[in-house]
Scaffold this motif. Structure first.
Motif, PDB file in Angstrom:
ATOM      1  N   PHE A 383       0.837  -1.202   0.000  1.00 41.72           N
ATOM      2  CA  PHE A 383       0.000   0.000   0.000  1.00 41.72           C
ATOM      3  C   PHE A 383       0.871   1.250   0.000  1.00 41.72           C
ATOM      4  N   ARG A 384       1.956   1.222   0.771  1.00 48.91           N
ATOM      5  CA  ARG A 384       2.871   2.362   0.801  1.00 48.91           C
ATOM      6  C   ARG A 384       3.441   2.624  -0.583  1.00 48.91           C
ATOM      7  N   ASP A 385       3.840   1.562  -1.292  1.00 54.61           N
ATOM      8  CA  ASP A 385       4.399   1.723  -2.636  1.00 54.61           C
ATOM      9  C   ASP A 385       3.364   2.292  -3.598  1.00 54.61           C
ATOM     10  N   GLU A 386       2.103   1.873  -3.433  1.00 55.62           N
ATOM     11  CA  GLU A 386       1.049   2.398  -4.306  1.00 55.62           C
ATOM     12  C   GLU A 386       0.829   3.886  -4.046  1.00 55.62           C
ATOM     13  N   ILE A 387       0.887   4.272  -2.771  1.00 55.96           N
ATOM     14  CA  ILE A 387       0.756   5.695  -2.432  1.00 55.96           C
ATOM     15  C   ILE A 387       1.881   6.494  -3.074  1.00 55.96           C
ATOM     16  N   ARG A 388       3.088   5.959  -3.018  1.00 55.07           N
ATOM     17  CA  ARG A 388       4.238   6.678  -3.573  1.00 55.07           C
ATOM     18  C   ARG A 388       4.165   6.788  -5.096  1.00 55.07           C
ATOM     19  N   ALA A 457      -7.383  30.301  -9.367  1.00 51.93           N
ATOM     20  CA  ALA A 457      -8.284  29.586 -10.276  1.00 51.93           C
ATOM     21  C   ALA A 457      -7.652  28.266 -10.701  1.00 51.93           C
ATOM     22  N   TRP A 458      -6.336  28.284 -10.875  1.00 45.14           N
ATOM     23  CA  TRP A 458      -5.662  27.043 -11.265  1.00 45.14           C
ATOM     24  C   TRP A 458      -5.708  25.993 -10.161  1.00 45.14           C
ATOM     25  N   THR A 459      -5.769  26.424  -8.897  1.00 45.72           N
ATOM     26  CA  THR A 459      -5.776  25.445  -7.804  1.00 45.72           C
ATOM     27  C   THR A 459      -6.941  24.473  -7.924  1.00 45.72           C
ATOM     28  N   LEU A 460      -8.008  24.866  -8.596  1.00 48.42           N
ATOM     29  CA  LEU A 460      -9.121  23.934  -8.804  1.00 48.42           C
ATOM     30  C   LEU A 460      -8.659  22.706  -9.579  1.00 48.42           C
ATOM     31  N   THR A 461      -7.750  22.930 -10.520  1.00 50.98           N
ATOM     32  CA  THR A 461      -7.198  21.804 -11.276  1.00 50.98           C
ATOM     33  C   THR A 461      -6.475  20.844 -10.348  1.00 50.98           C
ATOM     34  N   ALA A 462      -5.656  21.404  -9.471  1.00 48.45           N
ATOM     35  CA  ALA A 462      -4.919  20.567  -8.518  1.00 48.45           C
ATOM     36  C   ALA A 462      -5.877  19.847  -7.574  1.00 48.45           C
ATOM     37  N   GLU A 463      -6.898  20.560  -7.087  1.00 53.14           N
ATOM     38  CA  GLU A 463      -7.849  19.957  -6.154  1.00 53.14           C
ATOM     39  C   GLU A 463      -8.593  18.785  -6.791  1.00 53.14           C
ATOM     40  N   LYS A 464      -9.011  18.951  -8.027  1.00 54.86           N
ATOM     41  CA  LYS A 464      -9.734  17.879  -8.710  1.00 54.86           C
ATOM     42  C   LYS A 464      -8.837  16.659  -8.910  1.00 54.86           C
ATOM     43  N   GLU A 465      -7.591  16.912  -9.284  1.00 50.21           N
ATOM     44  CA  GLU A 465      -6.651  15.804  -9.462  1.00 50.21           C
ATOM     45  C   GLU A 465      -6.429  15.070  -8.138  1.00 50.21           C
ATOM     46  N   LEU A 466      -6.260  15.833  -7.070  1.00 46.64           N
ATOM     47  CA  LEU A 466      -6.004  15.222  -5.769  1.00 46.64           C
ATOM     48  C   LEU A 466      -7.238  14.512  -5.220  1.00 46.64           C
ATOM     49  N   THR A 467      -8.404  15.106  -5.427  1.00 50.75           N
ATOM     50  CA  THR A 467      -9.638  14.464  -4.972  1.00 50.75           C
ATOM     51  C   THR A 467      -9.797  13.103  -5.635  1.00 50.75           C
ATOM     52  N   ALA A 468      -9.566  13.048  -6.933  1.00 51.24           N
ATOM     53  CA  ALA A 468      -9.669  11.776  -7.661  1.00 51.24           C
ATOM     54  C   ALA A 468      -8.609  10.790  -7.172  1.00 51.24           C
ATOM     55  N   ALA A 469      -7.416  11.293  -6.911  1.00 52.24           N
ATOM     56  CA  ALA A 469      -6.327  10.416  -6.466  1.00 52.24           C
ATOM     57  C   ALA A 469      -6.634   9.796  -5.111  1.00 52.24           C
ATOM     58  N   VAL A 619       2.594  19.045  -3.727  1.00 51.98           N
ATOM     59  CA  VAL A 619       1.722  17.906  -4.003  1.00 51.98           C
ATOM     60  C   VAL A 619       2.301  16.641  -3.365  1.00 51.98           C
ATOM     61  N   GLN A 620       3.606  16.472  -3.466  1.00 55.28           N
ATOM     62  CA  GLN A 620       4.248  15.327  -2.818  1.00 55.28           C
ATOM     63  C   GLN A 620       3.966  15.321  -1.324  1.00 55.28           C
ATOM     64  N   GLU A 621       3.998  16.488  -0.714  1.00 54.82           N
ATOM     65  CA  GLU A 621       3.772  16.579   0.726  1.00 54.82           C
ATOM     66  C   GLU A 621       2.367  16.117   1.106  1.00 54.82           C
ATOM     67  N   CYS A 622       1.385  16.370   0.231  1.00 56.71           N
ATOM     68  CA  CYS A 622       0.021  15.881   0.482  1.00 56.71           C
ATOM     69  C   CYS A 622       0.028  14.366   0.637  1.00 56.71           C
ATOM     70  N   PHE A 623       0.678  13.687  -0.292  1.00 54.68           N
ATOM     71  CA  PHE A 623       0.722  12.227  -0.260  1.00 54.68           C
ATOM     72  C   PHE A 623       1.649  11.718   0.845  1.00 54.68           C
ATOM     73  N   ASP A 624       2.734  12.437   1.096  1.00 55.86           N
ATOM     74  CA  ASP A 624       3.647  12.012   2.149  1.00 55.86           C
ATOM     75  C   ASP A 624       2.974  12.080   3.519  1.00 55.86           C
TER      76      ASP A 624
END
Length: 691
Positions: A383-388, A457-469, A619-624
């Motif tokens: 699971f850790r590897d999948e997160i990374r 406005a661009w942060t919405l793009t990041a939020e959508k990507e992260l929400t899906a992830a 973005v890495q920090e979100c997943f870390d």
């Protein structure tokens, strides 16, 4: 649904009492487990319940201290403070015609009237009385406008004020954050944005006589739209619509004017009232008269507010807070209680058969499950590897999208930037030495607003990507959790010699899914939060705050200011080349935008390149952050299961365990936790039935 003040307070009181009772149930579960572990040290050993003790303790504390946090937003002179005074039932906050609230103010319950000012320069907080607060920290709209043009804050050394007051609404668990006007400064806008993700609902105040100004539309479009926020729109001073009519007593003319105004607001606000594709406009937009409501409540706190628009608004807010939000919050408490009981029950069911084993037999059985413990570690690593992998893929995708976004700004810059140029921007001031500084400040502010809006406005793009992830990782957590349960069942079967029956329960979350997987799936979250409170995101932590912190730390305003300083020199040279005649012409604004664009495009590649790595890292920090908590919880679970066996072995090696007494003790622990869980379940179900 129409709700008067008394009804609203009664419902809030009911929820506050339920919160308290459920908090007590969780607290008693934690106390029972703590005592059980203490007693276990002198009996058959601890059961490894540290995680359950910590989670239920934190959840109990959060519920006991929990509030419904409302953020009030709106431009200057919209009547925000008057609305708040009407809502709380007392003329508490500065609400004169001219002065404007100049600080972000948090209004919360306190047994004594008190105002505390907090500073950002290391100076200790200062307590002042209400009279001084109103005099020192309100400013005239003209001064606010001047500060905005100069990109200055009214009180740059102050972070916020906390107003404590013994008011019924606040005592029932409501906390209100009153923000300065939207057009205070860009720094203030960013500050308000920081509180958006930390509040349960946003109360956005507009004014009937000024339907949706450019500043309001800009703020809604860039900071509110598509962010999944709960927003109530309050169109204040609706009773003043008739004042603009030729004949205020003409009912037909009034109806026509109101219908036309409603069309204007609907056209501007409908896009912000969509929840999962459902139109909630009628449940989120309200026509009110704050001054009428305040006058009535000041005279009589129980007075009817019929005709002021407040009963309909308070009905919708009541439904949202006491049903939707409260039930979602208490559902997490129920999940934690069930999780604790499941863990205790399974640990006891493993312990009891092992009480009959001698030391050698116990050692053999513990040795036999070592391969299964290795499998648990392997599941954690997979699971850790999948997160990374997800982290690296999304970090690159999002950072690349930002670079593409920035490089494409030139294609729409001229058209977009025209909207940001203030209407009073006089290009002839450029040729006046005495007024050139004023011209540059106005131009810089418009450019800074443009850059800020584009970045956010661009942060919405990041939020959508992260929400899906994280939605995908939630599904993975469920899958890994199921595999984990299969292995832990094998451990139990090997240790006890008893076959685990097929898990079946009327409750989906009682399938034995380990606590770490439930956290990773977003079934509960525990966060400390800042003074404004913790934002509990669907994935068990708040990746939006991590991103927001990056943009705040990155200093979007600083980037904009730096860019403007670099490009203004060549732009000024271009303006001189146009001559006074050209600057007097109608196309001066277009020429100005074109001149800025010609210089801006030279620097966009550098901005895109410089910000790529910080965004990638953010973005890495979100997943870390997510990975660290998942791995920590899995490790704790594995260690607690090993410790559970090691503790028993250690005790058996030390002395003879009284099986009868130990059996009674363990069954009593299980019964006590079960009783508290049942009490909590009954409380939760009673809330559902009322809702």
């Amino acid at each position: 649904m129409k709700v008067e003040t008394t009804h609203f307070l009664n419902d809030l009181d009911r929820i506050a009492k339920s919160r308290q009772r459920i908090s007590d149930y969780l607290s008693r579960i934690a106390e029972t487990l703590t005592q059980a572990e203490f007693d276990g040290e002198r009996a058959s050993g601890k059961l490894g319940l540290e995680r359950e003790i910590e989670d239920t303790t934190v959840a109990s504390k959060n519920l006991k201290q929990g509030v419904f946090r409302l953020l009030v937003l709106g431009d200057m002179k919209r009547g925000k403070s008057t609305f708040l005074n009407a809502l709380i039932g007392e003329n508490l906050l500065p609400s004169d015609v001219n002065p404007c609230t100049a600080l972000l103010t948090i209004l919360r319950y306190g047994p004594e009237k008190q105002v505390t000012i907090y500073f950002n320069d290391g100076k200790p907080p200062e307590q002042i009385d209400f009279k001084d607060f109103k005099q020192r920290y309100t400013i005239a709209p003209e001064e606010a406008k001047q500060l905005e043009q100069q990109q200055q804050q009214a009180f740059p050394d102050v972070t916020h004020a906390v107003v404590e007051y013994p008011l019924p609404l606040l005592e029932k668990g409501v906390e209100i954050v009153d923000s300065p006007g939207l057009n205070d400064t860009e720094a203030r806008n960013e500050l308000s944005l920081g509180y958006i993700v930390n509040c349960h609902a946003i109360l956005f105040v507009l004014r009937a006589s000024q339907p949706c100004t450019l500043a309001e539309r800009r703020y809604l479009e860039n900071y509110i739209k598509d962010r999944g926020l709960s927003v109530f729109f309050l169109i204040n001073a609706w009773d003043q619509v008739k004042e603009g009519l030729i004949d205020p007593d003409d009912a037909e003319e009034l109806a026509a004017a109101e219908a036309k105004l409603r069309q204007v607001f609907h056209a501007n606000l409908a896009a912000y009232c969509q929840v999962d594709g459902i139109d909630t406009y009628d449940e989120r937009v309200f026509e009110i008269s704050a001054i009428s409501a305040l006058r009535r409540r000041v005279k009589d706190s129980t007075a009817s507010l019929e005709g002021t628009g407040f009963p309909a608004f308070m009905g919708a807010l009541n439904t949202f807070l006491t049903q939707e939000r409260a039930i979602a919050e208490l559902r997490q408490a129920r999940t934690l209680a069930r999780q604790a009981f499941t863990r205790v029950r399974e640990a006891i069911e493993r312990r009891i058969p092992l009480l009959d084993q001698n030391v050698e037999e116990l050692k053999q059985r513990i040795s036999s499950v070592e391969p299964q413990f290795s499998q648990l570690s392997a599941i954690r690593d997979e699971f850790r590897d999948e997160i990374r992998k997800m982290r690296d893929r999304k970090a690159r995708t999002i950072a690349d999208s930002f670079r593409t976004y920035v490089l494409n700004l030139e294609s729409t810059f001229e058209q977009d930037f025209l909207r940001y140029q203030p209407p009073d921007l006089n290009f002839l001031d450029f040729f006046s030495e005495s007024r050139r500084q004023q011209f540059s400040a106005a131009a810089q502010q418009s450019f800074q607003q443009y850059v800020n809006d584009k970045f956010f406005a661009w942060t919405l793009t990041a939020e959508k990507e992260l929400t899906a992830a994280f939605a995908e990782l939630s599904q993975s957590a469920a899958r890994y959790g199921a595999s984990y349960v299969e292995v832990t069942d094998q451990i139990t079967e090997k240790l006890t010699g008893q076959t685990i029956q097929t898990r079946a329960s009327i409750h989906a979350e009682d399938d034995g899914t380990p606590g770490w997987a439930k956290w990773a799936m977003g079934l509960f979250s525990l966060a400390a939060g800042n003074f404004a409170g913790a934002a509990l995101a669907a994935t068990g932590f708040d990746f939006k705050s991590i991103l927001l912190n990056f943009f705040t730390a990155a200093g979007v305003s600083i980037i904009a200011t730096g860019l403007f300083g670099v490009i203004m020199g060549p732009v000024a040279f271009a303006l001189v080349g146009l001559g006074v005649g050209a600057l007097q012409a109608d196309h001066a604004r277009k020429q100005f935008a074109k001149a800025i664009k010609n210089e801006l495009v030279k620097h966009l590649p550098q901005v895109a390149q410089e910000q790529w790595q910080p965004i990638y890292s953010a973005v890495q920090e979100c997943f870390d952050t997510y990975e660290r908590e998942v791995v920590k919880r899995v490790n704790e679970d594995i260690q607690s299961r090993k410790g559970e066996l090691d503790n028993l072995l250690k005790q058996k090696e030390s002395y003879e365990i009284n099986r009868t007494a130990e059996l009674d003790r363990l069954r009593n622990v299980e019964k006590t936790v079960s009783t508290e869980c049942q009490n909590l379940e009954s409380e939760y179900q009673s809330l559902l039935s009322v809702g």
